[in-house]
Design an enzyme around this catalytic site. Structure first.
Site, mmCIF file in Angstrom:
data_model
loop_
_atom_site.group_PDB
_atom_site.id
_atom_site.type_symbol
_atom_site.label_atom_id
_atom_site.label_comp_id
_atom_site.label_asym_id
_atom_site.label_seq_id
_atom_site.Cartn_x
_atom_site.Cartn_y
_atom_site.Cartn_z
ATOM 1 C CG LEU A 57 18.467 -76.418 -37.588
ATOM 2 C CD1 LEU A 57 17.401 -77.456 -37.264
ATOM 3 C CD2 LEU A 57 17.806 -75.062 -37.857
ATOM 4 C CE1 TYR B 179 28.847 -66.340 -34.490
ATOM 5 C CE2 TYR B 179 28.786 -67.616 -36.528
ATOM 6 C CZ TYR B 179 28.856 -67.567 -35.151
ATOM 7 O OH TYR B 179 28.950 -68.732 -34.438
ATOM 8 C CG LEU C 282 11.051 -64.268 -38.154
ATOM 9 C CD1 LEU C 282 11.463 -65.011 -39.401
ATOM 10 C CD2 LEU C 282 9.818 -63.443 -38.405
ATOM 11 C CE LYS D 294 14.165 -60.881 -30.618
ATOM 12 N NZ LYS D 294 14.212 -61.616 -31.902
ATOM 13 C CB THR E 65 5.193 -68.768 -27.840
ATOM 14 O OG1 THR E 65 6.331 -68.498 -28.666
ATOM 15 C CG2 THR E 65 5.566 -68.574 -26.374
ATOM 16 C CE1 TYR F 231 11.508 -60.564 -28.041
ATOM 17 C CE2 TYR F 231 11.112 -58.208 -27.891
ATOM 18 C CZ TYR F 231 11.103 -59.382 -28.621
ATOM 19 O OH TYR F 231 10.687 -59.368 -29.937
ATOM 20 N NE ARG G 240 2.881 -58.907 -28.262
ATOM 21 C CZ ARG G 240 3.991 -58.244 -28.517
ATOM 22 N NH1 ARG G 240 3.953 -56.956 -28.747
ATOM 23 N NH2 ARG G 240 5.134 -58.870 -28.520
ATOM 24 N N GLY H 250 5.105 -69.135 -35.403
ATOM 25 C CA GLY H 250 4.716 -67.883 -34.750
ATOM 26 C C GLY H 250 3.950 -66.978 -35.708
HETATM 27 N N1 UDP Z 1 -1.809 -52.283 -23.222
HETATM 28 C C1 UDP Z 1 -3.029 -51.846 -22.715
HETATM 29 N N2 UDP Z 1 -3.997 -52.771 -22.490
HETATM 30 C C2 UDP Z 1 -3.849 -54.088 -22.764
HETATM 31 C C3 UDP Z 1 -2.602 -54.534 -23.280
HETATM 32 C C4 UDP Z 1 -1.612 -53.595 -23.495
HETATM 33 O O1 UDP Z 1 -3.235 -50.644 -22.453
HETATM 34 O O2 UDP Z 1 -4.801 -54.867 -22.545
HETATM 35 C C5 UDP Z 1 -0.743 -51.288 -23.505
HETATM 36 C C6 UDP Z 1 0.624 -51.622 -22.926
HETATM 37 O O3 UDP Z 1 0.757 -51.125 -21.611
HETATM 38 C C7 UDP Z 1 1.546 -50.927 -23.912
HETATM 39 C C8 UDP Z 1 0.784 -50.974 -25.246
HETATM 40 O O4 UDP Z 1 -0.570 -51.236 -24.902
HETATM 41 O O5 UDP Z 1 1.716 -49.582 -23.556
HETATM 42 C C9 UDP Z 1 1.294 -52.041 -26.196
HETATM 43 O O6 UDP Z 1 1.342 -53.259 -25.488
HETATM 44 P P1 UDP Z 1 1.745 -54.632 -26.178
HETATM 45 O O7 UDP Z 1 1.875 -55.633 -25.079
HETATM 46 O O8 UDP Z 1 0.802 -54.955 -27.273
HETATM 47 O O9 UDP Z 1 3.151 -54.364 -26.874
HETATM 48 P P2 UDP Z 1 4.504 -53.649 -26.385
HETATM 49 O O10 UDP Z 1 4.356 -53.114 -24.977
HETATM 50 O O11 UDP Z 1 5.546 -54.694 -26.465
HETATM 51 O O12 UDP Z 1 4.684 -52.542 -27.357
#
Ligand code: UDP
Length: 340
Positions: free
Chosen positions: A61, A159, A73, A149, A35, A145, A186, A10
């Site tokens: 494992l 533990y 991770l 977590k 992934t 998620y 992202r 990753g």
């Molecule tokens: N976001 C956005 N446009 C994109 C992808 C994400 O505006 O094309 C926004 C999303 O709605 C969030 C922020 O960017 O508010 C960060 O999104 P990301 O998926 O990177 O991470 P996370 O939400 O887990 O912090």
């Protein structure tokens, strides 16, 4: 040291492995490639002290020989994955973490777990420090998620309390840099691919939500210092410089020298409105704070993306890659074997 890194294919896992190898340690990387990317393993394969084991940690494992540190991770981590790999995420955060804890215990190793700012959910305190318990929707689209977590944190602290396992617990905030996946939706990679190909940048909502972006080298330095410390409570590792998503879009357009415009899209459900780490604890306990400015980090990430296949960049910019790795590897929910 002899170090096991689960999730070594990753984004953060491979950079952490690279750093430990550069520091002269031996690294055994473990990943099921659900992934993770083969290219990251090939990158690590340049080192003779690196060995790769393809394994899904939801199964026990076994590693031969001594182990000093187990780093966890291993978990799909982007909102695109949450939709497609929900069962896998819940299993790796529960069964997977337990198997890694058992490995650490059997070897007398330290266990470094990477938790997340998502445990704070759509936070009602700002910035978030480690004492905040969070504001999480347990049944929403991010729940696999966030709650996974949170369960993992409960498991590893149990533990430690009941069995005396030495643990280190990082809460990672938004991190970016070269080798991020282009298909996981992202914000940093979306915007960079869009800017480099002249397409509109897809801002969700009005773009007034905030995030605080940490460059990968700073993140890795924080994790290494945490592993070497004696501190066993949760520690935020992130960059406290907070910006709106609209501001991020503007910075990326400028740094990429792009003529792209910004276009608003609907806001995803449960998207946290603000996120910013309080890193007082990391400063005090680890003598750590981020050093790389957003301008430098984004430029390095843009330069990395510029070298990628232009066709892949185009596809990523059009959203045609979204979820492709996760979709390829997701099992139909009915196909998941439940072991009793
Ligand atoms: N976001 C956005 N446009 C994109 C992808 C994400 O505006 O094309 C926004 C999303 O709605 C969030 C922020 O960017 O508010 C960060 O999104 P990301 O998926 O990177 O991470 P996370 O939400 O887990 O912090």
């Amino acid at each position: 040291m002899r170090i096991v890194i689960a999730g070594s294919a990753g984004f953060i896992g491979c950079h952490l492995a690279k750093r430990f190898l550069a520091d002269g340690h031996e690294v055994i990387g473990v990943d099921n490639l659900v992934t993770g990317q083969q290219a990251n393993i090939d990158w690590l394969g340049e080192h003779r002290a690196f060995r790769f084991v393809r394994h899904d940690v939801i199964e026990p494992l076994q590693i031969e020989g001594p182990v000093d540190l187990v780093c966890d991770l291993a978990c799909p981590a982007s909102p695109v994955d949450f939709a497609l790999l929900g069962v896998e995420i819940l299993r790796v955060c529960s069964e997977g973490v337990r198997h890694l804890l058992d490995l650490a215990e059997s070897k007398g190793a330290v266990f470094l777990h990477t938790s997340t700012s998502e445990v704070y959910g759509d936070a009602e305190v700002h910035p978030q420090d480690e004492s905040y318990w969070g504001h999480v929707n347990p049944i929403g689209p991010r729940a696999v998620y966030d709650e996974g977590k949170r369960f993992a944190e409960a498991l590893i602290t149990t533990y430690q309390r009941r069995r005396g396992l030495p643990i280190r617990l990082a809460r990672i905030f938004n991190t970016y840099g070269p080798r991020m996946r282009l298909d996981d939706g992202r914000v940093v990679t979306n915007f960079i691919c869009q800017a480099l190909t002249g397409r509109p940048l897809s801002v969700y909502g009005r773009g007034q939500q905030t995030r605080s972006f940490c460059y990968i080298d700073d993140q890795v330095e924080g994790l290494v210092r945490l592993a070497q410390s004696q501190y066993s409570g949760p520690v935020n590792i992130g960059n406290p410089e907070e910006i709106t998503i609209r501001q991020l879009a503007q910075e990326i357009i400028e740094l990429a020298g792009s003529s792209s415009v910004i276009v608003e899209h609907p806001m995803p459900p449960d998207d946290p409105k603000v996120r910013c780490p309080d890193i007082t604890l990391a400063r005090r306990e680890l003598n750590w704070q981020p050093r790389i400015s957003r301008q430098v980090g984004l430029q390095r990430t843009i330069d990395f993306c510029k070298q990628l296949d232009p066709q892949v960049l185009q596809q990523a910019a059009q959203g045609r890659l979204f979820g492709s790795t996760a979709a390829r590897n997701a099992k139909p929910a009915t196909d998941v074997k439940v072991r009793r």
